[in-house]
Design an enzyme around this catalytic site. Structure first.
Site, PDB file in Angstrom:
ATOM      1  N   VAL A   1     -63.149  23.322  41.624  1.00  0.00           N
ATOM      2  CA  VAL A   1     -61.712  23.554  41.865  1.00  0.00           C
ATOM      3  C   VAL A   1     -61.339  25.015  41.613  1.00  0.00           C
ATOM      4  O   VAL A   1     -60.661  25.640  42.426  1.00  0.00           O
ATOM      5  CB  VAL A   1     -60.845  22.602  41.002  1.00  0.00           C
ATOM      6  CG1 VAL A   1     -59.362  22.840  41.269  1.00  0.00           C
ATOM      7  CG2 VAL A   1     -61.208  21.151  41.283  1.00  0.00           C
TER       8      VAL A   1
ATOM      9  N   ARG B   1     -46.336  29.207  36.332  1.00  0.00           N
ATOM     10  CA  ARG B   1     -46.537  29.187  37.788  1.00  0.00           C
ATOM     11  C   ARG B   1     -45.463  28.358  38.495  1.00  0.00           C
ATOM     12  O   ARG B   1     -45.364  28.348  39.713  1.00  0.00           O
ATOM     13  CB  ARG B   1     -47.919  28.593  38.123  1.00  0.00           C
ATOM     14  CG  ARG B   1     -49.058  29.446  37.638  1.00  0.00           C
ATOM     15  CD  ARG B   1     -50.356  28.959  38.170  1.00  0.00           C
ATOM     16  NE  ARG B   1     -50.478  29.137  39.609  1.00  0.00           N
ATOM     17  CZ  ARG B   1     -50.645  30.291  40.208  1.00  0.00           C
ATOM     18  NH1 ARG B   1     -50.687  31.408  39.503  1.00  0.00           N
ATOM     19  NH2 ARG B   1     -50.768  30.358  41.511  1.00  0.00           N
TER      20      ARG B   1
ATOM     21  N   LYS C   1     -47.282  17.331  31.451  1.00  0.00           N
ATOM     22  CA  LYS C   1     -46.775  18.681  31.724  1.00  0.00           C
ATOM     23  C   LYS C   1     -46.720  18.954  33.221  1.00  0.00           C
ATOM     24  O   LYS C   1     -45.739  19.505  33.720  1.00  0.00           O
ATOM     25  CB  LYS C   1     -47.685  19.712  31.030  1.00  0.00           C
ATOM     26  CG  LYS C   1     -47.612  21.110  31.599  1.00  0.00           C
ATOM     27  CD  LYS C   1     -48.432  22.097  30.828  1.00  0.00           C
ATOM     28  CE  LYS C   1     -49.694  22.631  31.442  1.00  0.00           C
ATOM     29  NZ  LYS C   1     -49.691  23.190  32.763  1.00  0.00           N
ATOM     30  N   ASN C   2     -47.784  18.557  33.931  1.00  0.00           N
ATOM     31  CA  ASN C   2     -47.880  18.928  35.341  1.00  0.00           C
ATOM     32  C   ASN C   2     -47.080  18.010  36.269  1.00  0.00           C
ATOM     33  O   ASN C   2     -47.114  18.179  37.484  1.00  0.00           O
ATOM     34  CB  ASN C   2     -49.350  19.003  35.777  1.00  0.00           C
ATOM     35  CG  ASN C   2     -50.043  20.175  35.097  1.00  0.00           C
ATOM     36  OD1 ASN C   2     -49.372  21.048  34.529  1.00  0.00           O
ATOM     37  ND2 ASN C   2     -51.358  20.195  35.131  1.00  0.00           N
TER      38      ASN C   2
ATOM     39  N   CYS D   1     -52.524  30.226  33.658  1.00  0.00           N
ATOM     40  CA  CYS D   1     -53.817  30.535  33.047  1.00  0.00           C
ATOM     41  C   CYS D   1     -54.704  31.368  33.959  1.00  0.00           C
ATOM     42  O   CYS D   1     -54.692  31.187  35.173  1.00  0.00           O
ATOM     43  CB  CYS D   1     -54.528  29.235  32.694  1.00  0.00           C
ATOM     44  SG  CYS D   1     -53.711  28.356  31.360  1.00  0.00           S
TER      45      CYS D   1
HETATM   46  C1  EPZ Z   1     -52.138  22.568  39.184  1.00  0.00           C
HETATM   47  O1  EPZ Z   1     -52.268  23.959  39.438  1.00  0.00           O
HETATM   48  C2  EPZ Z   1     -52.052  22.434  37.690  1.00  0.00           C
HETATM   49  N1  EPZ Z   1     -50.919  23.215  37.209  1.00  0.00           N
HETATM   50  C3  EPZ Z   1     -53.339  22.913  37.038  1.00  0.00           C
HETATM   51  O2  EPZ Z   1     -53.249  22.654  35.651  1.00  0.00           O
HETATM   52  C4  EPZ Z   1     -54.513  22.124  37.609  1.00  0.00           C
HETATM   53  O3  EPZ Z   1     -55.711  22.669  37.092  1.00  0.00           O
HETATM   54  C5  EPZ Z   1     -54.521  22.221  39.133  1.00  0.00           C
HETATM   55  O4  EPZ Z   1     -53.240  21.814  39.672  1.00  0.00           O
HETATM   56  C6  EPZ Z   1     -55.611  21.347  39.747  1.00  0.00           C
HETATM   57  O5  EPZ Z   1     -55.434  20.001  39.357  1.00  0.00           O
HETATM   58  C7  EPZ Z   1     -49.701  22.712  37.312  1.00  0.00           C
HETATM   59  O6  EPZ Z   1     -49.489  21.599  37.800  1.00  0.00           O
HETATM   60  C8  EPZ Z   1     -48.605  23.538  36.756  1.00  0.00           C
HETATM   61  P1  EPZ Z   1     -53.970  24.077  42.984  1.00  0.00           P
HETATM   62  P2  EPZ Z   1     -52.059  24.532  40.913  1.00  0.00           P
HETATM   63  O7  EPZ Z   1     -52.979  24.689  43.894  1.00  0.00           O
HETATM   64  O8  EPZ Z   1     -51.086  23.689  41.632  1.00  0.00           O
HETATM   65  C9  EPZ Z   1     -56.566  27.368  45.313  1.00  0.00           C
HETATM   66  C10 EPZ Z   1     -53.434  23.154  33.356  1.00  0.00           C
HETATM   67  O9  EPZ Z   1     -54.258  23.599  32.509  1.00  0.00           O
HETATM   68  N2  EPZ Z   1     -55.307  27.812  45.977  1.00  0.00           N
HETATM   69  O10 EPZ Z   1     -54.327  22.639  43.191  1.00  0.00           O
HETATM   70  O11 EPZ Z   1     -51.792  25.989  40.774  1.00  0.00           O
HETATM   71  C11 EPZ Z   1     -56.539  27.739  43.832  1.00  0.00           C
HETATM   72  O12 EPZ Z   1     -56.881  29.088  43.625  1.00  0.00           O
HETATM   73  C12 EPZ Z   1     -53.403  23.739  34.735  1.00  0.00           C
HETATM   74  O13 EPZ Z   1     -52.590  22.284  33.102  1.00  0.00           O
HETATM   75  C13 EPZ Z   1     -55.354  28.789  46.948  1.00  0.00           C
HETATM   76  O14 EPZ Z   1     -56.431  29.312  47.288  1.00  0.00           O
HETATM   77  O15 EPZ Z   1     -53.523  24.301  41.479  1.00  0.00           O
HETATM   78  C14 EPZ Z   1     -57.532  26.752  43.257  1.00  0.00           C
HETATM   79  O16 EPZ Z   1     -58.839  27.236  43.434  1.00  0.00           O
HETATM   80  C15 EPZ Z   1     -54.262  24.886  34.990  1.00  0.00           C
HETATM   81  N3  EPZ Z   1     -54.180  29.194  47.523  1.00  0.00           N
HETATM   82  C16 EPZ Z   1     -57.340  25.514  44.143  1.00  0.00           C
HETATM   83  O17 EPZ Z   1     -56.666  25.969  45.326  1.00  0.00           O
HETATM   84  C17 EPZ Z   1     -52.962  28.652  47.182  1.00  0.00           C
HETATM   85  O18 EPZ Z   1     -51.926  29.059  47.749  1.00  0.00           O
HETATM   86  C18 EPZ Z   1     -56.516  24.409  43.500  1.00  0.00           C
HETATM   87  O19 EPZ Z   1     -55.298  24.947  43.026  1.00  0.00           O
HETATM   88  C19 EPZ Z   1     -52.927  27.633  46.210  1.00  0.00           C
HETATM   89  C20 EPZ Z   1     -54.116  27.219  45.615  1.00  0.00           C
END
Ligand code: EPZ
Length: 439
Positions: A333, A97, A23-24, A121
């Site tokens: 995370v 997202r 999916k991701n 989520c």
């Molecule tokens: C991706 O989300 C995945 N979603 C998530 O999968 C996954 O948990 C996550 O990566 C980590 O592996 C998709 O690919 C659609 P991040 P993403 O940016 O890209 C913080 C699932 O169940 N952050 O790596 O949104 C954030 O709050 C899902 O399949 C900021 O602070 O995750 C988090 O604490 C859920 N500011 C951390 O970074 C920002 O601008 C990691 O988020 C962006 C992120």
């Protein structure tokens, strides 16, 4: 779709299921297709809600999207890319997202982008500050409105040098999808390097991009004038595969996950073995099973790749309620990914959540009132309960708990699980689960 599932637990899940593309990754490769000036083909695509949402958004921008479910093949015709009406885009607000990743491709193709309010989520605040900062670094003008974000690039997009405050998956993808056609060179430090990102880089290279990845998390992109379409087969969904693996462990079962791939799951496999689960790896997939011995407790921290994925954490916690002793889990995370344990406690699990960092990794959430560490004491029999699905992975974990528990549980809100688990009802049936949709 009916939204309440009756689950009668206590029976091991045994049998075979198939996982298709991640999916991701798939959702991001779909956005990449927008950058191509000729048509693209993506294979091994699962039929899940997130794919539908991105396909709808692409169609609103004039992309022809066809899906052949049996072969899992998506084709994209990008010869008529056009601006969408804000009202139409708004109809998709809150559903995913992924729309935030349309910024770069739309700026390159149309000179402007409107991004609706995001969904996804509720496992933390999930801000988009890194995304907006990097877009500004490229020269974009970002205008936040009540219903979304309007982005323009009056002076074009130019390569930039940036460091992410945290190796965010989405912000790394945002940078890649924008840098490939920006003028000049982009260097991103502290980038995420998840297998799904490397597969996206492979797609972009097929399209004509020039991208290198260093071992120190630095990604360099040399912008090019035009990109073509691509043909690509998605890597497998390692989150779905691990979810079924944890289900086998928690229920004392034996599941062959056809399509599961070892290289992207090595960290998970190490943990699975340490807990006492067993697996056989073949060219076709991985068999995950409970060998009948006592399961062992474990100390675990989630982290960015190559660490233990945060998305593997929730299903594994359910299996750990059946291990003999104290397990400690430090979630580094997301600040709020233990909400789902409340239902497990009602079912009889002994789980305490703590604000302190119970682990050795430097973490952004310590001393900040976030309940991001958990102590699980097992083994505890689980009892049936009425449960509401809180988020995608938490919801699947509740399903595993209900399948482990004696008696009949009612799981409400199961439609959410379709966002990331293809045909999960059919798969539960194939594994002998006693499940029934409520009228
Ligand atoms: C991706 O989300 C995945 N979603 C998530 O999968 C996954 O948990 C996550 O990566 C980590 O592996 C998709 O690919 C659609 P991040 P993403 O940016 O890209 C913080 C699932 O169940 N952050 O790596 O949104 C954030 O709050 C899902 O399949 C900021 O602070 O995750 C988090 O604490 C859920 N500011 C951390 O970074 C920002 O601008 C990691 O988020 C962006 C992120």
């Amino acid at each position: 779709m009916h939204d309440v599932l009756r689950v009668t637990g206590g029976t091991p899940l045994n049998g075979e299921i198939t996982v298709r593309g991640a999916k991701n990754f798939v959702s991001k490769a779909m956005v990449a297709a927008l950058l191509g000036e000729s048509s693209s083909v993506l294979r091994n695509v699962p039929l899940i809600r997130d794919v539908d949402v991105v396909a709808d958004l692409l169609r609103l921008h004039g992309v022809g999207v066809e899906y052949d479910e049996e072969g899992g093949t998506l084709t994209f015709d990008t010869s008529n890319v056009d601006s969408a009406h804000v009202r139409d885009i708004d109809a998709l607000a809150g559903s995913s997202r992924i729309p935030i990743l349309f910024c770069g491709p739309l700026l390159h193709r149309l000179g402007e982008a409107f991004i609706p309010d995001l969904g996804g989520c509720h496992i933390g605040d999930r801000p988009i500050d890194f995304h907006l900062q990097i877009l500004r670094d490229f020269g974009a003008v970002v205008d936040k409105t009540a219903t979304g974000i309007h982005i323009t690039a009056p002076r074009g997009l130019h390569g930039t040098k940036a460091t992410l405050p945290y190796p965010s998956v989405g912000a790394t993808e945002q940078t890649l999808l924008t840098a490939v056609r920006a003028e000049g060179v982009t260097e991103l430090s502290n980038a995420a390097t998840e297998p799904e990102i490397l597969d996206l880089i492979a797609v972009l290279q097929k399209m004509g991009a020039i991208i290198s990845v260093d071992t120190d998390r630095t990604i360099r992109v040399e912008g090019v004038d035009r990109l073509t379409g691509f043909e690509h087969t998605s890597l497998a969904d390692r989150i779905e595969a691990a979810s079924w693996a944890s289900a086998a462990l928690a229920t004392g079962g034996d599941i062959f996950v056809r399509g599961a791939e070892q290289p992207s799951m090595m960290t998970f496999l190490n943990v699975y073995r340490k807990v006492g689960g067993e697996f056989d790896i073949t060219d076709e997939g991985i068999r995950f099973y409970h060998p009948g011995n006592e399961l062992r407790p474990i100390v675990l921290e989630t982290d960015v790749h190559p660490g233990f994925m945060t998305d593997w954490q929730q299903p594994m916690v359910v299996a750990l309620t059946q291990a003999n002793g104290l397990s400690i889990i430090h979630e580094t995370v997301y600040e709020n990914r233990f909400g789902f344990t409340e239902a497990l406690r009602r079912m009889g699990a002994q789980i305490q959540v703590h604000r302190e960092c119970l682990g050795g990794l430097p973490c952004r959430f310590g001393q900040r009132n976030f309940y991001h560490s958990a102590v699980v004491s097992g083994p505890t029999p689980l009892n049936a309960a009425d449960i509401v699905v809180p988020d995608l992975r938490g919801g699947f974990s509740h399903l595993i708990a209900a399948l482990t528990a004696e008696g009949t549980s009612r799981v409400r809100g199961i439609a959410l699980i379709n966002r990331g688990y293809e045909h999960f009802m059919r798969k539960l049936g194939a594994l002998g689960a006693q499940v029934e949709l409520e009228d």
